[in-house]
Write a protein that holds these residues in place. Sequence first.
Motif, PDB file in Angstrom:
ATOM      1  N   VAL A  64       0.862  -1.180   0.000  1.00 51.63           N
ATOM      2  CA  VAL A  64       0.000   0.000   0.000  1.00 51.63           C
ATOM      3  C   VAL A  64       0.893   1.222   0.000  1.00 51.63           C
ATOM      4  N   ILE A  65       0.748   2.068  -1.008  1.00 47.26           N
ATOM      5  CA  ILE A  65       1.568   3.275  -1.132  1.00 47.26           C
ATOM      6  C   ILE A  65       0.703   4.463  -0.738  1.00 47.26           C
ATOM      7  N   ALA A  66       1.139   5.176   0.277  1.00 47.94           N
ATOM      8  CA  ALA A  66       0.355   6.263   0.863  1.00 47.94           C
ATOM      9  C   ALA A  66       0.366   7.518  -0.007  1.00 47.94           C
ATOM     10  N   PRO A  67      -0.578   8.442   0.237  1.00 49.49           N
ATOM     11  CA  PRO A  67      -0.670   9.666  -0.571  1.00 49.49           C
ATOM     12  C   PRO A  67       0.527  10.599  -0.470  1.00 49.49           C
ATOM     13  N   ASP A  68       1.431  10.362   0.470  1.00 50.88           N
ATOM     14  CA  ASP A  68       2.598  11.238   0.575  1.00 50.88           C
ATOM     15  C   ASP A  68       3.742  10.805  -0.336  1.00 50.88           C
ATOM     16  N   ALA A  69       3.502   9.797  -1.172  1.00 43.65           N
ATOM     17  CA  ALA A  69       4.574   9.276  -2.035  1.00 43.65           C
ATOM     18  C   ALA A  69       4.826  10.187  -3.239  1.00 43.65           C
ATOM     19  N   VAL A  70       6.095  10.268  -3.596  1.00 42.37           N
ATOM     20  CA  VAL A  70       6.544  11.031  -4.765  1.00 42.37           C
ATOM     21  C   VAL A  70       7.431  10.115  -5.599  1.00 42.37           C
ATOM     22  N   GLY A  71       7.295  10.188  -6.906  1.00 43.82           N
ATOM     23  CA  GLY A  71       8.122   9.373  -7.792  1.00 43.82           C
ATOM     24  C   GLY A  71       8.556  10.167  -9.005  1.00 43.82           C
ATOM     25  N   THR A  72       9.263   9.499  -9.900  1.00 43.82           N
ATOM     26  CA  THR A  72       9.711  10.126 -11.138  1.00 43.82           C
ATOM     27  C   THR A  72       9.740   9.083 -12.250  1.00 43.82           C
ATOM     28  N   PHE A  73       9.531   9.561 -13.483  1.00 38.20           N
ATOM     29  CA  PHE A  73       9.606   8.701 -14.653  1.00 38.20           C
ATOM     30  C   PHE A  73      11.023   8.632 -15.213  1.00 38.20           C
ATOM     31  N   ALA A  88       2.237  16.358  -1.262  1.00 41.70           N
ATOM     32  CA  ALA A  88       3.509  15.669  -1.468  1.00 41.70           C
ATOM     33  C   ALA A  88       4.353  16.278  -2.572  1.00 41.70           C
ATOM     34  N   VAL A  89       3.774  17.153  -3.381  1.00 43.55           N
ATOM     35  CA  VAL A  89       4.495  17.736  -4.509  1.00 43.55           C
ATOM     36  C   VAL A  89       5.772  18.428  -4.018  1.00 43.55           C
ATOM     37  N   GLY A  90       6.873  18.145  -4.685  1.00 38.24           N
ATOM     38  CA  GLY A  90       8.149  18.735  -4.309  1.00 38.24           C
ATOM     39  C   GLY A  90       8.965  17.895  -3.351  1.00 38.24           C
ATOM     40  N   GLY A  91       8.390  16.772  -2.911  1.00 39.97           N
ATOM     41  CA  GLY A  91       9.098  15.895  -1.999  1.00 39.97           C
ATOM     42  C   GLY A  91      10.185  15.090  -2.699  1.00 39.97           C
ATOM     43  N   GLN A  92      10.900  14.311  -1.906  1.00 38.79           N
ATOM     44  CA  GLN A  92      11.983  13.495  -2.443  1.00 38.79           C
ATOM     45  C   GLN A  92      11.421  12.270  -3.153  1.00 38.79           C
ATOM     46  N   PRO A  93      11.731  12.078  -4.430  1.00 38.55           N
ATOM     47  CA  PRO A  93      11.182  10.923  -5.160  1.00 38.55           C
ATOM     48  C   PRO A  93      11.714   9.593  -4.619  1.00 38.55           C
ATOM     49  N   ALA A  94      10.834   8.611  -4.606  1.00 34.51           N
ATOM     50  CA  ALA A  94      11.199   7.243  -4.260  1.00 34.51           C
ATOM     51  C   ALA A  94      11.011   6.375  -5.492  1.00 34.51           C
TER      52      ALA A  94
END
Length: 238
Positions: A64-73, A88-94
């Motif tokens: 389960v990935i919570a709404p605070d997750a940030v990623g990148t393509f 979460a926008v601007g957070g550290q991508p995982a």
Amino acid sequence: MTWAARLVRVLSAVALVPSAPVMIPELAGAAATETADLRAAAVSAARGLPPRWVCVGVASEDAVIAPDAVGTFAGYGVDLPVALSSAAVGGQPARLPLCVLVAAWLRGTANPAASAEVHTYRGDHPAEAAVALGRRLRADLDAFDEPTGVLVVADGANTLTPSAPGGYDPDALAGQRALDDALAGGAASALVELSESAVGRVAYQVLAGLVAPSPRSADELYRGAPYGVGYFVGRWTP
């Protein structure tokens, strides 16, 4: 309020989209024009969801990935950051599975005010187990009082043409047609019988358990296989 009436209020809409990086303009490059119809359909389907999203997809593990997750393509050629909520926008991508990245991109494109929680499931779950997982998710959704939309991010067969990423399997064409017809007609029970050729089989079978016995209505917005992978976009109303 009866259980059924409560379910209709809480689970208000389902959107079906593919996990297709090619529908994202920054990733599609010269193919962006070719995939414009697919992209428009996916964004339209997602816009029909209420601000609280629960997403379903297939990945290497159940999580389960919570709404605070940030990623990148970045792993798909472009460092395009995406997030599962505006906070979460601007957070550290995982490092996130593709289905999560696509869900996050759709959220930011279709409804930036929305917040998404993603449930990923391994692709090797047997059909009965996947349906049971869908029933369990439905029970979890029913515990909330706010309207919730479900976004299913899943592909069909990836073996539909000689240039397809999974190679060419002529037998997969009939299976893809059956999947598209089931999704277009809201035939949840037919999803239980999906063949292994559908990459998103488990996600669709979780959907079958989630909306059993069937949705009240179903709408098809797109179906096709532009790169040898079966893509379907639609909406189900529980």
